[in-house]
Design an enzyme around this catalytic site. Structure first.
Site, short mmCIF file in Angstrom:
data_model
loop_
_atom_site.label_atom_id
_atom_site.label_comp_id
_atom_site.label_asym_id
_atom_site.label_seq_id
_atom_site.Cartn_x
_atom_site.Cartn_y
_atom_site.Cartn_z
N GLY A 107 3.31 91.55 -26.62
CA GLY A 107 4.74 91.25 -26.75
C GLY A 107 5.58 92.50 -26.94
O GLY A 107 5.08 93.60 -27.17
N TYR A 158 2.08 80.87 -27.53
CA TYR A 158 2.09 80.64 -28.97
C TYR A 158 2.64 79.24 -29.15
O TYR A 158 3.72 78.94 -28.65
CB TYR A 158 2.99 81.66 -29.68
CG TYR A 158 2.33 83.00 -29.88
CD1 TYR A 158 1.05 83.09 -30.42
CD2 TYR A 158 3.00 84.18 -29.56
CE1 TYR A 158 0.46 84.32 -30.62
CE2 TYR A 158 2.40 85.42 -29.74
CZ TYR A 158 1.12 85.48 -30.28
OH TYR A 158 0.52 86.69 -30.47
N HIS A 325 -7.32 90.04 -32.11
CA HIS A 325 -5.94 90.49 -31.94
C HIS A 325 -5.83 92.00 -32.22
O HIS A 325 -4.82 92.48 -32.73
CB HIS A 325 -5.02 89.72 -32.88
CG HIS A 325 -3.67 89.39 -32.31
ND1 HIS A 325 -3.36 88.18 -31.77
CD2 HIS A 325 -2.53 90.12 -32.21
CE1 HIS A 325 -2.10 88.16 -31.37
NE2 HIS A 325 -1.58 89.33 -31.62
N ARG A 328 -4.96 93.10 -35.84
CA ARG A 328 -3.58 93.01 -36.33
C ARG A 328 -3.34 91.82 -37.24
O ARG A 328 -2.25 91.67 -37.77
CB ARG A 328 -2.62 92.90 -35.13
CG ARG A 328 -2.59 94.14 -34.29
CD ARG A 328 -1.97 93.89 -32.93
NE ARG A 328 -0.55 93.64 -32.94
CZ ARG A 328 0.39 94.56 -33.04
NH1 ARG A 328 0.04 95.81 -33.18
NH2 ARG A 328 1.66 94.24 -33.00
N SER A 357 -10.21 93.48 -27.83
CA SER A 357 -10.12 94.13 -29.14
C SER A 357 -11.03 95.34 -29.21
O SER A 357 -12.21 95.24 -29.60
CB SER A 357 -10.41 93.16 -30.30
OG SER A 357 -9.40 92.16 -30.33
N GLY A 358 -10.49 96.45 -28.76
CA GLY A 358 -11.21 97.71 -28.90
C GLY A 358 -11.62 98.35 -27.59
O GLY A 358 -12.20 99.44 -27.59
N ILE A 359 -11.31 97.72 -26.45
CA ILE A 359 -11.69 98.32 -25.17
C ILE A 359 -10.86 99.58 -24.94
O ILE A 359 -9.62 99.53 -24.89
CB ILE A 359 -11.43 97.33 -24.01
CG1 ILE A 359 -12.32 96.08 -24.13
CG2 ILE A 359 -11.61 98.02 -22.65
CD1 ILE A 359 -13.78 96.26 -23.81
N ARG A 380 -3.87 97.82 -26.00
CA ARG A 380 -3.00 98.95 -26.32
C ARG A 380 -2.97 100.09 -25.29
O ARG A 380 -1.90 100.65 -25.03
CB ARG A 380 -3.38 99.53 -27.69
CG ARG A 380 -2.97 98.62 -28.87
CD ARG A 380 -3.50 99.20 -30.14
NE ARG A 380 -3.03 98.55 -31.34
CZ ARG A 380 -3.80 97.76 -32.12
NH1 ARG A 380 -5.07 97.53 -31.80
NH2 ARG A 380 -3.30 97.23 -33.23
C1 FNR Z 1 -0.72 92.11 -29.14
N1 FNR Z 1 -1.50 91.00 -28.87
C2 FNR Z 1 -0.91 89.81 -28.49
N2 FNR Z 1 -1.68 88.73 -28.19
C3 FNR Z 1 -1.12 87.58 -27.77
O1 FNR Z 1 -1.82 86.62 -27.50
N3 FNR Z 1 0.26 87.51 -27.63
C4 FNR Z 1 1.08 88.54 -27.91
O2 FNR Z 1 2.29 88.45 -27.78
C5 FNR Z 1 0.49 89.74 -28.39
N4 FNR Z 1 1.27 90.80 -28.73
C6 FNR Z 1 0.69 91.99 -29.08
C7 FNR Z 1 1.50 93.10 -29.35
C8 FNR Z 1 0.91 94.33 -29.62
C9 FNR Z 1 1.78 95.51 -29.86
C10 FNR Z 1 -0.50 94.46 -29.63
C11 FNR Z 1 -1.16 95.79 -29.86
C12 FNR Z 1 -1.29 93.36 -29.40
C13 FNR Z 1 -2.98 91.09 -28.91
C14 FNR Z 1 -3.54 91.53 -27.56
O3 FNR Z 1 -3.44 90.50 -26.62
C15 FNR Z 1 -5.02 91.93 -27.69
O4 FNR Z 1 -5.73 90.90 -28.32
C16 FNR Z 1 -5.18 93.21 -28.47
O5 FNR Z 1 -4.26 94.17 -28.02
C17 FNR Z 1 -6.58 93.76 -28.34
O6 FNR Z 1 -6.76 94.87 -29.17
P1 FNR Z 1 -6.71 96.38 -28.61
O7 FNR Z 1 -7.85 96.53 -27.64
O8 FNR Z 1 -5.39 96.57 -27.98
O9 FNR Z 1 -6.87 97.22 -29.84
#
Ligand code: FNR
Length: 429
Positions: A107, A158, A325, A328, A357-359, A380
């Site tokens: 997002g 969501y 996530h 987070r 998550s962590g790739i 990210r």
């Molecule tokens: C997210 N993620 C996320 N997931 C989701 O289902 N809807 C969303 O709007 C968001 N928004 C969001 C914002 C930011 C800034 C981050 C970093 C993450 C979670 C995302 O889909 C995913 O699960 C994570 O980013 C995975 O972790 P890494 O690999 O980015 O550390």
């Protein structure tokens, strides 16, 4: 449905392009090393923008553990197996994808770049990487869809406290050509995120990251109803015409007048959003509502417990995204990679299991696939690419990942994704 032609040997192609440019003194504008990439993006982004993207919950121990978990598993390369041509394609819900990679829903991408989700949509479409539109996007799914042709996209939901809004968003996703609905379950309230809390910064409270709502007819009606309620403090009551105009302005000028919190309508929209964002009372029984309202495959994102995977199968879902996530939400939660094998075992091939998550590199993708993921979602890193170079930055980050995966496959002795299996790895704790 047109399939993407599987690309072959992207690893050497990307590698040679970078080295050739280097011979003429040109360095890659988007760093390849994940830490260098993140630091470069940090320099480019605002303090609050970087904190929002890079930050995790609590002491960020789960975020760190997400990375550390990859070092429990090691690839054991095999030799002399004719890997001259690699096919990295995978099949997912009737579509053959060129790579086992999707763009995770993230997002508030306006914090990284003004082209936000549209830049990501273009980059994903250019490479044939499916993009999962976030409910909290900075640009609407309709706008993103217009730049994607028939390239694959999914919608992440969501679950709002208004079922009518859920229904509306899902039908818009269908109309925008989305091919699956990903219901994110781990964020019905926001985690405790010290970096954002220390800055007192919640993007949504500033009207950022609510583009999917502002363009929605049900949401618009809810805002109108709220704006029409008698106000305390002598605020003027906007007329319906004014409401309509302002909503349309908001739709086409994200980031503009939204920031004027004194204006009554944006405030009503923001407050409405904060009211309807999610429903913590959601249970397994509610999933049937979604099933009745869409024919698209439904995936649940955020599962880490095998018993939840079993319940998901009982509920008839079509796929699971193992994810925490990116750390987070629950600090101290199990690292996502550690949760993957248990869920894969429980699911036993009945539906595809995806992972995030962590790739951060191609070897990470290899390991997740070996542990049973059908594909992974990149998070990210692509946001950092977006911050550095917009669409080109996202494309660069995704190509670097795929190039590294391709070379990892070649050097480990794997010509197809299907050959990658648990015995490709050895566990060393
Ligand atoms: C997210 N993620 C996320 N997931 C989701 O289902 N809807 C969303 O709007 C968001 N928004 C969001 C914002 C930011 C800034 C981050 C970093 C993450 C979670 C995302 O889909 C995913 O699960 C994570 O980013 C995975 O972790 P890494 O690999 O980015 O550390």
């Amino acid at each position: 449905m047109s399939d993407q032609t599987p690309k072959q040997n992207i690893g050497r192609e990307v590698q040679s392009r970078i080295y050739r440019a280097g011979a003429y003194g040109r360095r890659p504008g988007v760093p390849i090393d994940p830490t260098t990439l993140r630091n470069a993006a940090r320099r480019r982004m605002s303090r609050r923008g970087y904190a929002y993207v890079a930050g995790s919950a609590g002491m960020e121990e789960t975020a760190q553990a997400n990375r550390a978990a990859f070092t429990s598993w090691w690839i054991v390369p095999r030799m002399l197996r004719d890997v001259a041509v690699r096919d990295m394609s995978v099949e997912l819900f009737g579509r053959r994808l060129p790579w086992p990679v999707l763009v995770a829903p993230i997002g508030v991408l306006e914090l990284a770049h003004r082209d936000a989700d549209v830049a990501v949509a273009r980059a994903g479409a250019g490479l044939g990487v499916p993009v999962i539109f976030s409910t909290q996007a900075s640009r609407s799914m309709e706008e993103c869809a217009t730049v994607m042709g028939d390239a694959p996209r999914w919608f992440q939901l969501y679950w709002s406290s208004s079922d009518e809004l859920v229904e509306s968003m899902v039908s818009r996703a269908e109309a925008a050509g989305c091919e699956a609905i990903v219901v994110t379950l781990d964020t019905h309230v926001l985690g405790w995120r010290p970096r954002d809390l220390d800055l007192g910064h919640l993007p949504f409270a500033r009207g950022e990251g609510i583009a999917q709502y502002v363009g929605d007819p049900v949401f618009t009606r809810l805002v109108r109803q709220r704006a029409a309620q008698p106000r305390t403090g002598g605020q003027p009551r906007p007329t319906l015409a004014a409401v309509r105009t302002l909503m349309s302005v908001a739709r086409h000028h994200p980031g503009g007048f939204w920031h004027n919190l004194r204006s009554p309508l944006p405030r009503a929209a923001i407050e409405t959003f904060l009211d309807v964002f999610s429903r913590s009372s959601l249970t397994w029984q509610d999933l049937s509502f979604l099933r009745e309202h869409t024919r698209l495959p439904i995936l649940l994102k955020g599962l880490v417990h095998p018993r939840d995977a079993a319940r998901a199968l009982d509920a008839g879902v079509d796929g699971i995204v193992v994810s925490n996530h990116g750390g987070r939400q629950v600090d101290g939660a199990i690292p996502a990679l550690a949760a993957l094998p248990g869920i894969v075992e429980e699911v036993a091939g009945r539906v595809p299991v995806l992972f995030d998550s962590g790739i951060r590199g191609g070897a990470d993708i290899f390991k997740a696939l070996a542990l049973g993921a059908r594909a992974v979602c990149v998070g990210r890193p692509y946001v950092y690419g977006l911050a550095l170079a917009g669409e080109a930055g996202v494309a660069a980050v995704l190509s670097h990942l795929m190039a590294e995966l391709d070379l990892t496959m070649a050097l480990a002795g794997y010509a197809t994704i299907a050959e990658i299996a648990p015995d490709s790895l050895r566990r060393l704790d």
